[in-house]
Motif scaffolding. Structure first.
Motif, PDB file in Angstrom:
ATOM      1  N   PRO A  55       0.778  -1.266  -0.030  1.00  0.00           N
ATOM      2  CA  PRO A  55       0.109   0.080   0.015  1.00  0.00           C
ATOM      3  C   PRO A  55       0.713   1.224   0.038  1.00  0.00           C
ATOM      4  O   PRO A  55       0.379   2.109  -0.703  1.00  0.00           O
ATOM      5  CB  PRO A  55      -0.872  -0.116   1.348  1.00  0.00           C
ATOM      6  CG  PRO A  55      -0.791  -1.597   1.831  1.00  0.00           C
ATOM      7  CD  PRO A  55       0.348  -2.353   1.179  1.00  0.00           C
ATOM      8  N   ASP A  56       1.869   1.270   0.744  1.00  0.00           N
ATOM      9  CA  ASP A  56       2.838   2.478   0.915  1.00  0.00           C
ATOM     10  C   ASP A  56       3.464   2.827  -0.514  1.00  0.00           C
ATOM     11  O   ASP A  56       3.378   3.815  -0.900  1.00  0.00           O
ATOM     12  CB  ASP A  56       3.814   2.484   2.061  1.00  0.00           C
ATOM     13  CG  ASP A  56       3.371   2.481   3.326  1.00  0.00           C
ATOM     14  OD1 ASP A  56       2.164   2.939   3.526  1.00  0.00           O
ATOM     15  OD2 ASP A  56       3.990   1.924   4.190  1.00  0.00           O
ATOM     16  N   ARG A  57       3.812   1.787  -1.404  1.00  0.00           N
ATOM     17  CA  ARG A  57       4.446   1.938  -2.438  1.00  0.00           C
ATOM     18  C   ARG A  57       3.576   2.265  -3.697  1.00  0.00           C
ATOM     19  O   ARG A  57       3.608   2.907  -4.629  1.00  0.00           O
ATOM     20  CB  ARG A  57       5.066   0.632  -2.874  1.00  0.00           C
ATOM     21  CG  ARG A  57       5.782   0.573  -4.311  1.00  0.00           C
ATOM     22  CD  ARG A  57       6.547  -0.730  -4.432  1.00  0.00           C
ATOM     23  NE  ARG A  57       6.706  -1.026  -5.909  1.00  0.00           N
ATOM     24  CZ  ARG A  57       6.734  -2.081  -6.719  1.00  0.00           C
ATOM     25  NH1 ARG A  57       6.506  -3.215  -5.863  1.00  0.00           N
ATOM     26  NH2 ARG A  57       6.640  -2.213  -7.721  1.00  0.00           N
ATOM     27  N   ALA A  58       2.328   1.793  -3.348  1.00  0.00           N
ATOM     28  CA  ALA A  58       1.211   2.184  -4.393  1.00  0.00           C
ATOM     29  C   ALA A  58       0.620   3.503  -4.170  1.00  0.00           C
ATOM     30  O   ALA A  58       0.622   4.332  -5.283  1.00  0.00           O
ATOM     31  CB  ALA A  58      -0.119   1.279  -4.007  1.00  0.00           C
ATOM     32  N   LEU A  59       0.496   3.989  -3.101  1.00  0.00           N
ATOM     33  CA  LEU A  59       0.199   5.581  -2.960  1.00  0.00           C
ATOM     34  C   LEU A  59       1.374   6.574  -3.344  1.00  0.00           C
ATOM     35  O   LEU A  59       0.986   7.429  -3.704  1.00  0.00           O
ATOM     36  CB  LEU A  59      -0.205   5.673  -1.272  1.00  0.00           C
ATOM     37  CG  LEU A  59      -1.170   5.084  -0.889  1.00  0.00           C
ATOM     38  CD1 LEU A  59      -1.276   5.145   0.496  1.00  0.00           C
ATOM     39  CD2 LEU A  59      -2.504   5.573  -1.490  1.00  0.00           C
ATOM     40  N   GLU A  60       2.736   5.982  -3.023  1.00  0.00           N
ATOM     41  CA  GLU A  60       3.745   6.989  -3.496  1.00  0.00           C
ATOM     42  C   GLU A  60       3.637   6.833  -5.035  1.00  0.00           C
ATOM     43  O   GLU A  60       3.837   7.944  -5.625  1.00  0.00           O
ATOM     44  CB  GLU A  60       4.906   6.194  -3.110  1.00  0.00           C
ATOM     45  CG  GLU A  60       6.142   6.986  -3.586  1.00  0.00           C
ATOM     46  CD  GLU A  60       7.734   6.331  -3.098  1.00  0.00           C
ATOM     47  OE1 GLU A  60       8.712   6.673  -3.657  1.00  0.00           O
ATOM     48  OE2 GLU A  60       7.530   5.463  -2.237  1.00  0.00           O
ATOM     49  N   THR A  61       3.551   5.824  -5.473  1.00  0.00           N
ATOM     50  CA  THR A  61       3.263   5.677  -7.142  1.00  0.00           C
ATOM     51  C   THR A  61       2.222   6.496  -7.575  1.00  0.00           C
ATOM     52  O   THR A  61       2.264   7.598  -8.555  1.00  0.00           O
ATOM     53  CB  THR A  61       3.292   4.325  -7.820  1.00  0.00           C
ATOM     54  OG1 THR A  61       4.372   3.582  -7.276  1.00  0.00           O
ATOM     55  CG2 THR A  61       3.182   4.244  -9.099  1.00  0.00           C
ATOM     56  N   LEU A  62       1.269   6.536  -7.060  1.00  0.00           N
ATOM     57  CA  LEU A  62      -0.050   7.340  -7.492  1.00  0.00           C
ATOM     58  C   LEU A  62       0.062   8.633  -7.392  1.00  0.00           C
ATOM     59  O   LEU A  62      -0.271   9.597  -7.938  1.00  0.00           O
ATOM     60  CB  LEU A  62      -1.431   6.894  -6.790  1.00  0.00           C
ATOM     61  CG  LEU A  62      -1.962   5.623  -7.201  1.00  0.00           C
ATOM     62  CD1 LEU A  62      -2.924   5.133  -5.850  1.00  0.00           C
ATOM     63  CD2 LEU A  62      -2.545   5.481  -8.278  1.00  0.00           C
ATOM     64  N   ALA A  63       0.789   9.085  -6.159  1.00  0.00           N
ATOM     65  CA  ALA A  63       1.104  10.555  -5.729  1.00  0.00           C
ATOM     66  C   ALA A  63       1.964  11.062  -6.966  1.00  0.00           C
ATOM     67  O   ALA A  63       2.000  12.168  -7.446  1.00  0.00           O
ATOM     68  CB  ALA A  63       1.744  10.746  -4.474  1.00  0.00           C
TER      69      ALA A  63
END
Length: 73
Positions: A55-63
């Motif tokens: 989830p942290d990697r996903a949110l970073e990528t989305l940002a």
């Protein structure tokens, strides 16, 4: 480029995922492990989920992707 998409509904071997406010249905048959509501997945051409993303990697990528789109617009 695969965009992390969050699972918002699961119905058997299909899931509804959301990214950037857009939803679509994807197949889960290629997933090697069980998935749950709220998980982030990578989706390949043909609407097949193939990998769960931290989830942290996903949110970073989305940002990052959101920033690129904002800069281009």
């Amino acid at each position: 480029m695969a965009i992390p998409s969050r699972i918002v509904a699961i119905d058997g071997d299909m899931a509804t995922v959301e990214a950037f406010g857009k939803q679509r249905r994807v197949s889960l048959i290629l997933m090697a492990e069980p998935v749950h509501l709220g998980d982030y997945l990578l989706i390949q051409a043909g609407s097949f989920a193939y990998e769960r993303v931290d989830p942290d990697r996903a949110l970073e990528t989305l940002a990052i992707l959101d920033g690129i789109v904002d800069d281009a617009g």
